[in-house]
Scaffold this active site. Structure first.
Site, mmCIF file in Angstrom:
data_model
loop_
_atom_site.group_PDB
_atom_site.id
_atom_site.type_symbol
_atom_site.label_atom_id
_atom_site.label_comp_id
_atom_site.label_asym_id
_atom_site.label_seq_id
_atom_site.Cartn_x
_atom_site.Cartn_y
_atom_site.Cartn_z
ATOM 1 N NE ARG A 70 -34.460 -16.530 0.300
ATOM 2 C CZ ARG A 70 -34.740 -15.532 1.127
ATOM 3 N NH1 ARG A 70 -33.964 -14.461 1.182
ATOM 4 N NH2 ARG A 70 -35.827 -15.550 1.870
ATOM 5 C CE1 TYR A 198 -32.011 -23.470 1.260
ATOM 6 C CE2 TYR A 198 -31.817 -21.203 0.498
ATOM 7 C CZ TYR A 198 -32.583 -22.251 0.974
ATOM 8 O OH TYR A 198 -33.939 -22.065 1.145
ATOM 9 N N GLY A 200 -31.717 -20.952 -2.802
ATOM 10 C CA GLY A 200 -31.906 -19.540 -3.139
ATOM 11 C C GLY A 200 -30.605 -18.826 -3.476
ATOM 12 C CE LYS A 207 -36.951 -17.464 -3.523
ATOM 13 N NZ LYS A 207 -38.376 -17.140 -3.482
ATOM 14 C CG HIS A 227 -41.462 -13.955 -3.065
ATOM 15 N ND1 HIS A 227 -41.199 -13.791 -1.724
ATOM 16 C CD2 HIS A 227 -41.169 -15.249 -3.345
ATOM 17 C CE1 HIS A 227 -40.780 -14.931 -1.213
ATOM 18 N NE2 HIS A 227 -40.753 -15.836 -2.165
ATOM 19 C CB SER A 249 -39.095 -16.993 2.441
ATOM 20 O OG SER A 249 -38.595 -16.119 1.470
ATOM 21 C CB CYS A 251 -45.462 -16.747 5.031
ATOM 22 S SG CYS A 251 -44.366 -15.830 6.121
ATOM 23 C CE LYS A 253 -44.186 -17.374 -2.184
ATOM 24 N NZ LYS A 253 -43.357 -17.112 -1.003
ATOM 25 C CG ASP A 278 -40.986 -19.016 -4.501
ATOM 26 O OD1 ASP A 278 -41.373 -18.449 -3.463
ATOM 27 O OD2 ASP A 278 -39.796 -18.990 -4.871
ATOM 28 N NE ARG A 367 -36.713 -24.001 1.691
ATOM 29 C CZ ARG A 367 -37.248 -22.888 1.201
ATOM 30 N NH1 ARG A 367 -37.990 -22.928 0.121
ATOM 31 N NH2 ARG A 367 -37.080 -21.731 1.808
HETATM 32 C C1 OXD Z 1 -37.591 -18.478 -0.459
HETATM 33 C C2 OXD Z 1 -37.773 -19.661 -1.326
HETATM 34 O O1 OXD Z 1 -36.630 -18.420 0.326
HETATM 35 O O2 OXD Z 1 -38.761 -19.676 -2.071
HETATM 36 O O3 OXD Z 1 -38.404 -17.554 -0.562
HETATM 37 O O4 OXD Z 1 -36.947 -20.581 -1.316
HETATM 38 MN MN MN Z 2 -39.826 -17.815 -2.072
#
Ligand code: OXD
Ligand code: MN
Length: 582
Positions: A70, A198, A200, A207, A227, A249, A251, A253, A278, A367
């Site tokens: 992003r 990309y 995001g 997003k 989020h 992001s 971390c 989730k 997310d 990803r």
């Molecule tokens: C982020 C994602 O960047 O979920 O938060 O892709």
């Molecule tokens: Mn995210």
């Protein structure tokens, strides 16, 4: 022709006049259409087929190396009044933003096909869901949107039936980082994105719509677009409680949403159900509780670090029907990324022979895109039109020091302060320096579509008579010791913390009250079989009063950044805690 269809058609015609595509393709979301997208991308090199024996229907996409994350510095919220976007967003005057974007879009789809992608964020028959249409010239975006949203004919039918939809226009342009913008016009419910493919920046349902535009809409309609992951925890009595958790992001989730209970917990009958990883839309229900839906239908997860040890559920869903972006490959053409415990990379994410001295095999923000239904911990509650009732909300960040493993907010106002003052180290999910601690309120710094001061006030407004709000907690899995090693094992063992959270939420566990919130006494956490040093646990649960005095002063300065938009109640809550610490 129903008038909504006419207005959709009119907009599509206008866009085609501006962008000049060779053809226009209305997406229906069918398998045959997806096969066509894949065929086109295999032909032009946008996709490479992975090993059909080990990974049937899996493909690799290699981005332009300048287009892997992003771009927060190129992302704008264009409201009439700059103060409505707030200091938390980059702002551009709407007319100027439109002029710049129109210039970029003029003729940009010549020689290309323009795809019209109707999508629904949330279960197709849920009153809580919202629809959008993304126009794009990227088949990669079409294929990803098909996994990430309810895309195609059913979404179009809902749009025709009900009218309003978010208009998203996307072109990859020339993928030139100097000709790239992600613009949001919340007052017009529209998004314009140019120059990036990309996730995001380009999968506009995610997003751009489900967070930036939806958060703005949610404020006027009385709900929250956040989020957050959504996870169901089933205890040995067979009761399932749902928890929503916000983390910045990259971390963890996805890992938390798909957590596999530690051995002893599994034996006792604990189970974990994944609703989302997310994004969470939360609405107050008739009974006063908050109900959550996951507006997405798939996962766009960070690959590096995902392994049998950290997330066996994710690994199990990634061996068929998945798109991988910017991972490495093995000699026999299987996807490979750092953290994998088997195989070895032969090529890196740019297709070069792998050389550890030159580059990691996978880009740190590589990803996977995969349907939520492929996850072994999938629950059909993810399709419940009413959503799932929340028992707890958790805020978490990456903090090497200060923040204890877990603390419980005293009440909703305190919880909102805890969320608002979250801070975390930056990660590779966005361009720019990695590892810098910044304030990231509710993990929404890059995603709130309006002024954070107003956003905090909106959060506070849910605390009204009759509301049965979830309890709010803060966690920190990322504390480090003097040698820079993580002090808490994390991953599956995070269930030990979730157990305490849910016991607190249902009034069944002890805690120690401190000025910054309630923390477990060491004996309140189940550490059976963990082998964690008692001194380390003690340290993880200790509130450093001196450290928090400085933190409270810094939070005060942060809240002041939003001037008179910051609610007085939040400032008063901070002042109360600061006074207690003093
Ligand atoms: C982020 C994602 O960047 O979920 O938060 O892709
Ligand atoms: Mn995210």
């Amino acid at each position: 022709m129903p008038s909504q269809l006419a207005s959709l058609k009119q907009w599509v015609d206008d866009v085609a006049r501006l962008t000049q595509p060779d053809q226009v393709h209305w997406c229906d979301g069918s398998d045959a259409e997806n096969a066509l997208m894949v065929e086109r991308m295999l032909a032009n090199g946008d996709l490479l087929k992975l090993n059909e024996q080990t990974h049937p229907n899996c493909y690799l996409h290699r981005s332009s190396p300048q287009d892997v994350a992003r771009v927060e510095h190129l992302t704008f919220v264009c409201t009439t009044n700059p103060a409505d976007a707030g200091p938390n967003n980059h702002w551009m005057e709407p007319a100027e933003a439109h002029a710049q974007m129109d210039a970029l879009y003029a003729g940009c789809m010549r020689g290309r096909t323009m795809y019209v992608v109707p999508y629904c964020m949330g279960p197709i028959d849920s009153p809580l869901s919202r629809c959008g249409v993304e126009i794009t010239d990227s088949p990669y975006v079409v294929a990803n949107m098909r996994i990430m949203t309810r895309m195609g004919a059913a979404a179009q039918a809902r749009i025709e039936r009900e009218g309003s939809f978010v208009k998203g226009l996307h072109s990859i342009g020339e993928l030139d980082p100097n000709r790239r913008f992600i613009m949001h016009f919340p007052e017009e419910l529209s998004i314009q994105s140019f120059g990036s493919g990309y996730g995001g920046n380009a999968l506009l349902g995610k997003k751009c719509h489900a967070l930036r535009i939806a958060s703005y809409q949610a404020r006027t309609e009385g709900w929250l677009a956040e989020h957050m992951l959504i996870v169901g925890i089933e205890n040995p009595k067979g009761e399932t409680h749902y928890v929503a958790a916000a983390f910045p992001s990259a971390c963890g989730k996805t890992n938390l949403a798909m957590l596999i209970p530690p051995e002893g917990y599994r034996r006792d009958g604990w189970k974990v159900w994944t609703v989302g990883d997310d994004i969470c839309w939360m609405h107050p229900g008739a009974d006063g509780r908050l109900y959550a839906i996951n507006p997405e239908a798939g996962y766009f997860g960070v690959a590096p670090g995902t392994s049998e040890k950290t997330n066996a559920n994710a690994m199990a869903m990634l061996n068929h029907d998945a798109i991988f972006t910017n991972v490495g490959v093995t000699a026999d053409n299987q996807p490979w990324w750092e953290g994998m415990t088997t195989g070895a990379p032969a090529q890196d994410w740019q297709g070069r022979p792998y050389d550890r001295a030159v580059s990691p095999a996978a880009h740190p923000n590589a990803r996977f895109t995969v349907s939520a239904k492929q996850c072994p911990s999938y629950t059909d509650k993810a399709e419940d039109p009413q959503g799932v009732p929340l028992s707890a909300i958790i805020f978490g960040g990456r903090r090497a020091s200060l923040v204890p493993l877990v603390l419980e907010a005293r009440d909703w106002t305190h919880g909102v302060l805890v969320g608002a003052s979250m801070a975390s180290e930056t990660t590779a999910a966005a361009t720019g320096a990695v590892g810098v601690v910044r304030r990231d309120s509710m993990a929404m710094k890059p995603f709130a579509g309006y002024n954070f001061g107003d956003y905090f006030a909106h959060w506070l407004s849910f605390d009204k008579p009759g509301a049965k709000l979830p309890k709010i907690f803060q966690v920190n899995w990322f504390r480090k010791d003097a040698d820079g090693k993580f002090m808490w094992p994390g991953f599956g063992d995070n269930l030990r913390v979730l157990e305490w959270v849910l016991k607190r939420a249902t009034g069944q566990a002890g805690a120690l009250e401190t000025p910054v919130g309630n923390v477990p006494n060491p004996a309140d956490l189940n550490t059976d079989g963990l082998g964690l040093d008692a001194a380390v646990l003690e340290q993880l649960l200790t509130v450093d009063r001196e450290g928090y005095k400085a933190e409270m002063a810094s939070i005060g300065e942060y809240l002041d950044e939003f001037g008179d938009r910051t609610p007085h109640a939040l400032k008063a809550e901070r002042a109360r805690i600061a006074a207690q610490l003093a």
